[in-house]
Design a protein around this motif. Sequence first.
Motif, mmCIF file in Angstrom:
data_model
loop_
_atom_site.group_PDB
_atom_site.id
_atom_site.type_symbol
_atom_site.label_atom_id
_atom_site.label_comp_id
_atom_site.label_asym_id
_atom_site.label_seq_id
_atom_site.Cartn_x
_atom_site.Cartn_y
_atom_site.Cartn_z
ATOM 1 N N THR A 88 -31.557 176.963 23.539
ATOM 2 C CA THR A 88 -30.267 176.343 23.541
ATOM 3 C C THR A 88 -29.838 175.665 24.750
ATOM 4 O O THR A 88 -29.385 174.435 24.958
ATOM 5 C CB THR A 88 -29.157 177.607 23.436
ATOM 6 O OG1 THR A 88 -29.300 178.175 22.111
ATOM 7 C CG2 THR A 88 -27.754 176.972 23.531
ATOM 8 N N GLU B 62 -30.909 181.185 17.753
ATOM 9 C CA GLU B 62 -31.026 182.152 18.890
ATOM 10 C C GLU B 62 -30.021 183.029 18.710
ATOM 11 O O GLU B 62 -29.610 184.137 19.178
ATOM 12 C CB GLU B 62 -30.926 181.352 20.035
ATOM 13 C CG GLU B 62 -32.368 180.630 20.511
ATOM 14 C CD GLU B 62 -32.323 180.231 21.953
ATOM 15 O OE1 GLU B 62 -33.934 180.519 22.369
ATOM 16 O OE2 GLU B 62 -31.666 179.630 22.518
ATOM 17 N N LEU C 276 -26.418 182.400 28.774
ATOM 18 C CA LEU C 276 -26.936 182.056 27.254
ATOM 19 C C LEU C 276 -27.771 183.215 26.646
ATOM 20 O O LEU C 276 -27.535 183.621 25.763
ATOM 21 C CB LEU C 276 -27.601 180.620 27.136
ATOM 22 C CG LEU C 276 -26.811 179.743 27.293
ATOM 23 C CD1 LEU C 276 -27.762 178.366 27.228
ATOM 24 C CD2 LEU C 276 -25.654 179.292 26.222
ATOM 25 N N SER C 277 -28.759 183.786 27.385
ATOM 26 C CA SER C 277 -29.601 184.915 27.103
ATOM 27 C C SER C 277 -28.581 186.185 26.729
ATOM 28 O O SER C 277 -29.054 186.719 25.806
ATOM 29 C CB SER C 277 -30.473 185.165 28.159
ATOM 30 O OG SER C 277 -31.305 186.254 27.610
ATOM 31 N N GLY D 256 -32.427 182.100 24.646
ATOM 32 C CA GLY D 256 -31.232 181.249 25.087
ATOM 33 C C GLY D 256 -31.951 180.075 25.772
ATOM 34 O O GLY D 256 -31.260 179.169 26.046
ATOM 35 N N THR E 162 -26.688 185.749 23.465
ATOM 36 C CA THR E 162 -27.423 185.993 22.088
ATOM 37 C C THR E 162 -27.996 187.357 21.993
ATOM 38 O O THR E 162 -27.862 187.992 20.745
ATOM 39 C CB THR E 162 -29.069 185.072 22.356
ATOM 40 O OG1 THR E 162 -29.712 185.859 23.437
ATOM 41 C CG2 THR E 162 -28.832 183.801 22.617
#
Length: 324
Positions: free
Chosen positions: A59, A116, A293-294, A56, A297
């Motif tokens: 991104t 990702e 975001l992580s 992430g 993913t």
Amino acid sequence: MTTILDSVKPEKESSDEIEVYKKNILASSSPTGLDLIKNAYANAIEYRGIGHGNRGLGTLLGLLFLCIAVTLSTLFIMTELGPRKFSSVRFVVTALFVCIAIPLAAYFLLRCVRFEFFRPLDEPIIFDREHRKVYRIYRDVKLGWKGLFAKWPMKAATYDWDLIQAERHALTDRNMTITGRTHWLVFEVRKACKDPRIVDTFTVGSGIRDGKATVSAVFEQIRRFMEARGPHLPSGERLARVEPPATLLQCLARTGPYGATLRRWWQHSRLSTIAGFLIFPLALPFVTLLGVLSWLTYVTAPQFDWSDEVVAVVGAPLADNGPV
């Protein structure tokens, strides 16, 4: 750290240094698995294709670059194309800036998102000394603008170890303050014994900053295992066990002072933790967004297993997580 750069390796034409390894010559006196060996089999070892780190991050950087490009373009338009300053030269310069900055930032963001999201948890490689084969699962990434909108399918490949040549590729990184070199362990696959054409390439591990000796040590572990029936793991090392975070809170804990991370910081360095909290409000939006975001993913990451044919050949992994 795992980012979009983890899968980027230098092309042979762009590498400013290439060292070719020989399978019958010692590459290093101190072999290492570099925490990349995830499974051991009776006569095979399996390497992780995707390293540790924050998924992430690419991104997030892409979002920041796009925001900066849009902000600068807006300021450029407001300051350079006002009614009292308008001229054809200013219009052309402003148009060039906007037409270059925003598309480049958008391309970087889209590429990071494609790279990702829906990326597998791992792209492993097995070195099988009994059958002198190398097995690989990987995602076929397409480059360029056209590649952003093409399919990136998962593929499996089997290579003959005798057709593989190992090399260390190095690139010099230069900026205003630091000059260094990044090294890759690159494996090139020839078409046949008498046909030197390269039909595929792959890397083991990520680019290593100023790591010439480390790359040689990583290859030496593989060379000893495949050529000299060396141990599955170098002395003192253990199999890598990396469990992906299962919840959003676990992802947030990896990027900011949440949960177990906060407790660990407080136990080991209370003054630094207090100082970190004083500046934390400025970083809070970024580390929180990175955690989200992580997590996304990982949620979108598919799981791919070895085919029945490979499992039948190499057998089941050894259960022991200690030195093999």
